[in-house]
Design a protein around this motif. Structure first.
Motif, PDB file in Angstrom:
ATOM      1  N   PRO A  53       2.847 -22.098  30.637  1.00  0.00           N
ATOM      2  CA  PRO A  53       1.889 -20.927  30.730  1.00  0.00           C
ATOM      3  C   PRO A  53       1.980 -20.183  29.394  1.00  0.00           C
ATOM      4  O   PRO A  53       3.229 -20.083  28.881  1.00  0.00           O
ATOM      5  N   ILE A  54       0.772 -19.847  28.833  1.00  0.00           N
ATOM      6  CA  ILE A  54       0.991 -19.031  27.558  1.00  0.00           C
ATOM      7  C   ILE A  54       0.565 -17.683  27.641  1.00  0.00           C
ATOM      8  O   ILE A  54      -0.613 -17.638  28.724  1.00  0.00           O
ATOM      9  N   ASP A  55       1.195 -16.663  27.339  1.00  0.00           N
ATOM     10  CA  ASP A  55       0.664 -15.623  27.651  1.00  0.00           C
ATOM     11  C   ASP A  55      -0.738 -15.251  27.052  1.00  0.00           C
ATOM     12  O   ASP A  55      -0.833 -15.331  25.942  1.00  0.00           O
ATOM     13  N   PRO A  56      -1.634 -14.307  27.583  1.00  0.00           N
ATOM     14  CA  PRO A  56      -2.981 -14.181  27.152  1.00  0.00           C
ATOM     15  C   PRO A  56      -2.813 -13.119  25.825  1.00  0.00           C
ATOM     16  O   PRO A  56      -1.927 -12.492  25.911  1.00  0.00           O
ATOM     17  N   PRO A  57      -3.784 -13.257  25.026  1.00  0.00           N
ATOM     18  CA  PRO A  57      -3.704 -12.477  23.794  1.00  0.00           C
ATOM     19  C   PRO A  57      -3.756 -11.075  24.093  1.00  0.00           C
ATOM     20  O   PRO A  57      -4.536 -10.647  25.138  1.00  0.00           O
ATOM     21  N   PRO A  58      -3.326 -10.007  23.429  1.00  0.00           N
ATOM     22  CA  PRO A  58      -3.789  -8.439  23.794  1.00  0.00           C
ATOM     23  C   PRO A  58      -5.262  -8.311  23.531  1.00  0.00           C
ATOM     24  O   PRO A  58      -5.878  -8.870  22.639  1.00  0.00           O
ATOM     25  N   PRO A  59      -5.688  -7.374  24.328  1.00  0.00           N
ATOM     26  CA  PRO A  59      -6.923  -7.135  24.006  1.00  0.00           C
ATOM     27  C   PRO A  59      -7.233  -6.397  22.684  1.00  0.00           C
ATOM     28  O   PRO A  59      -6.445  -5.631  22.289  1.00  0.00           O
ATOM     29  N   GLU A  60      -8.467  -6.735  22.378  1.00  0.00           N
ATOM     30  CA  GLU A  60      -8.602  -5.931  20.848  1.00  0.00           C
ATOM     31  C   GLU A  60      -9.233  -4.591  20.932  1.00  0.00           C
ATOM     32  O   GLU A  60      -9.601  -4.080  22.006  1.00  0.00           O
ATOM     33  N   PRO A  61      -8.791  -3.708  20.093  1.00  0.00           N
ATOM     34  CA  PRO A  61      -9.028  -2.382  20.198  1.00  0.00           C
ATOM     35  C   PRO A  61     -10.593  -2.150  20.144  1.00  0.00           C
ATOM     36  O   PRO A  61     -11.307  -2.820  19.300  1.00  0.00           O
ATOM     37  N   PRO A  62     -11.169  -1.136  20.692  1.00  0.00           N
ATOM     38  CA  PRO A  62     -12.584  -0.802  20.586  1.00  0.00           C
ATOM     39  C   PRO A  62     -13.157  -0.516  19.251  1.00  0.00           C
ATOM     40  O   PRO A  62     -12.244   0.366  18.604  1.00  0.00           O
ATOM     41  N   LEU A  63     -14.213  -0.937  18.837  1.00  0.00           N
ATOM     42  CA  LEU A  63     -14.683  -0.664  17.391  1.00  0.00           C
ATOM     43  C   LEU A  63     -15.108   0.954  17.103  1.00  0.00           C
ATOM     44  O   LEU A  63     -15.560   1.337  18.314  1.00  0.00           O
ATOM     45  N   PRO A  64     -14.982   1.332  16.271  1.00  0.00           N
ATOM     46  CA  PRO A  64     -15.519   2.921  16.250  1.00  0.00           C
ATOM     47  C   PRO A  64     -16.901   3.114  15.994  1.00  0.00           C
ATOM     48  O   PRO A  64     -17.597   2.205  15.557  1.00  0.00           O
ATOM     49  N   GLN A  65     -17.658   3.955  16.947  1.00  0.00           N
ATOM     50  CA  GLN A  65     -18.993   3.778  17.338  1.00  0.00           C
ATOM     51  C   GLN A  65     -19.486   4.804  15.936  1.00  0.00           C
ATOM     52  O   GLN A  65     -18.939   5.778  15.600  1.00  0.00           O
ATOM     53  N   PRO A  66     -20.625   4.289  15.437  1.00  0.00           N
ATOM     54  CA  PRO A  66     -21.186   5.001  14.189  1.00  0.00           C
ATOM     55  C   PRO A  66     -21.803   6.365  14.851  1.00  0.00           C
ATOM     56  O   PRO A  66     -22.166   6.729  16.045  1.00  0.00           O
ATOM     57  N   PRO A  67     -21.654   7.514  14.065  1.00  0.00           N
ATOM     58  CA  PRO A  67     -22.385   8.674  14.426  1.00  0.00           C
ATOM     59  C   PRO A  67     -23.683   8.763  14.910  1.00  0.00           C
ATOM     60  O   PRO A  67     -24.333   7.855  14.127  1.00  0.00           O
ATOM     61  N   ALA A  68     -24.163   9.434  15.916  1.00  0.00           N
ATOM     62  CA  ALA A  68     -25.610   9.266  16.299  1.00  0.00           C
ATOM     63  C   ALA A  68     -26.521   9.926  15.367  1.00  0.00           C
ATOM     64  O   ALA A  68     -25.821  11.189  14.556  1.00  0.00           O
ATOM     65  N   PRO A  69     -27.737   9.522  15.132  1.00  0.00           N
ATOM     66  CA  PRO A  69     -28.176  10.134  13.640  1.00  0.00           C
ATOM     67  C   PRO A  69     -28.712  11.711  14.317  1.00  0.00           C
ATOM     68  O   PRO A  69     -29.080  11.658  15.568  1.00  0.00           O
ATOM     69  N   ALA A  70     -28.972  12.226  13.278  1.00  0.00           N
ATOM     70  CA  ALA A  70     -29.350  13.797  13.806  1.00  0.00           C
ATOM     71  C   ALA A  70     -30.882  13.955  14.019  1.00  0.00           C
ATOM     72  O   ALA A  70     -31.558  13.005  13.331  1.00  0.00           O
ATOM     73  N   ALA A  71     -31.230  14.589  14.909  1.00  0.00           N
ATOM     74  CA  ALA A  71     -32.777  14.711  15.299  1.00  0.00           C
ATOM     75  C   ALA A  71     -33.571  15.065  14.129  1.00  0.00           C
ATOM     76  O   ALA A  71     -33.259  16.129  13.336  1.00  0.00           O
TER      77      ALA A  71
END
Length: 223
Positions: A53-71
């Protein structure tokens, strides 16, 4: 002396033969245990493997979300109504072949002089009197009946236009329609050779005029 040494017979050595046979038997036995499938009745060996058995790879960190455009503020659009275009159904065009000169305005306190009288309109042309068949040559107008059409017992009809000159002779002839080329050929030859007219006149002066004639070919008349 040398010949006697090499000529002596070689003795059989049973110990060497036994050693050679033993070596061959050992080699065959080694091959049987090393490769069980070489001989048909050799022992079977099954290779058993286990997955590590091989240990599963660690989960990838979440990508940074771009800021929401201004209205954005709504853009106001002003739409102007398009006025209907009326297309005229009929158009009148006026053309002129001559350009009238500009009229000079009379100066105040000057005498314009006597008025110029208008030119008299051109007198109308005298009537045209068309050409007529000259009665002295009336018997020469009927062409000769074509021999081929006579043998075939065919009737015919030919209409032509002729240009009558000032001397009463045919200057040109045009084919309007004809039953056959033979009837047309006979009519053309007779017209240019024997037809005579009284020329057309306008005010008593002879003029050239076109005239149409129709001739009929009938078998009962040819007989």
């Amino acid at each position: 002396m040398y010949a006697d040494r090499y000529a002596r017979p070689t003795r059989f050595n049973p110990g060497g033969l036994t050693a050679a046979v033993a070596i061959n038997v050992a080699l065959v036995a080694a091959l049987m245990f090393a490769g069980p499938k070489i001989l048909p009745n050799g022992p079977e060996h099954v290779l058993i493997t286990d997955n590590i058995p091989i240990d599963p790879p660690p989960p990838e960190p979440p990508l940074p979300q771009p800021p929401a455009p201004a209205a954005r503020a709504p853009v106001e659009r002003i739409v102007a109504p398009i006025p209907p275009i009326t297309v005229p159904t009929e158009a009148t065009f006026t053309t002129s072949t001559t350009e009238s000169p500009p009229v000079a305005s009379p100066l105040i306190g000057t005498d314009p002089g006597p008025a110029t009288p208008a030119a008299d309109p051109a007198p109308p042309l005298p009537p045209l009197v068309g050409p007529q068949i000259d009665p002295r040559y009336a018997a020469q107008f009927q062409p000769v009946y074509p021999a081929a059409e006579r043998r075939a017992n065919h009737d015919g009809r030919v209409t032509v236009r002729v240009l009558v000159g000032t001397d009463g002779r045919v200057k040109q002839i045009e084919r309007v329609n004809a039953t056959s080329d033979a009837f047309w050929q006979a009519t053309m030859e007779r017209a240019t050779r024997a037809w005579r007219f009284t020329p057309a006149t306008r005010g008593g002066v002879p003029v050239e005029v076109w005239r149409s004639l129709t001739l009929t070919f009938r078998m009962e008349d040819a007989d």
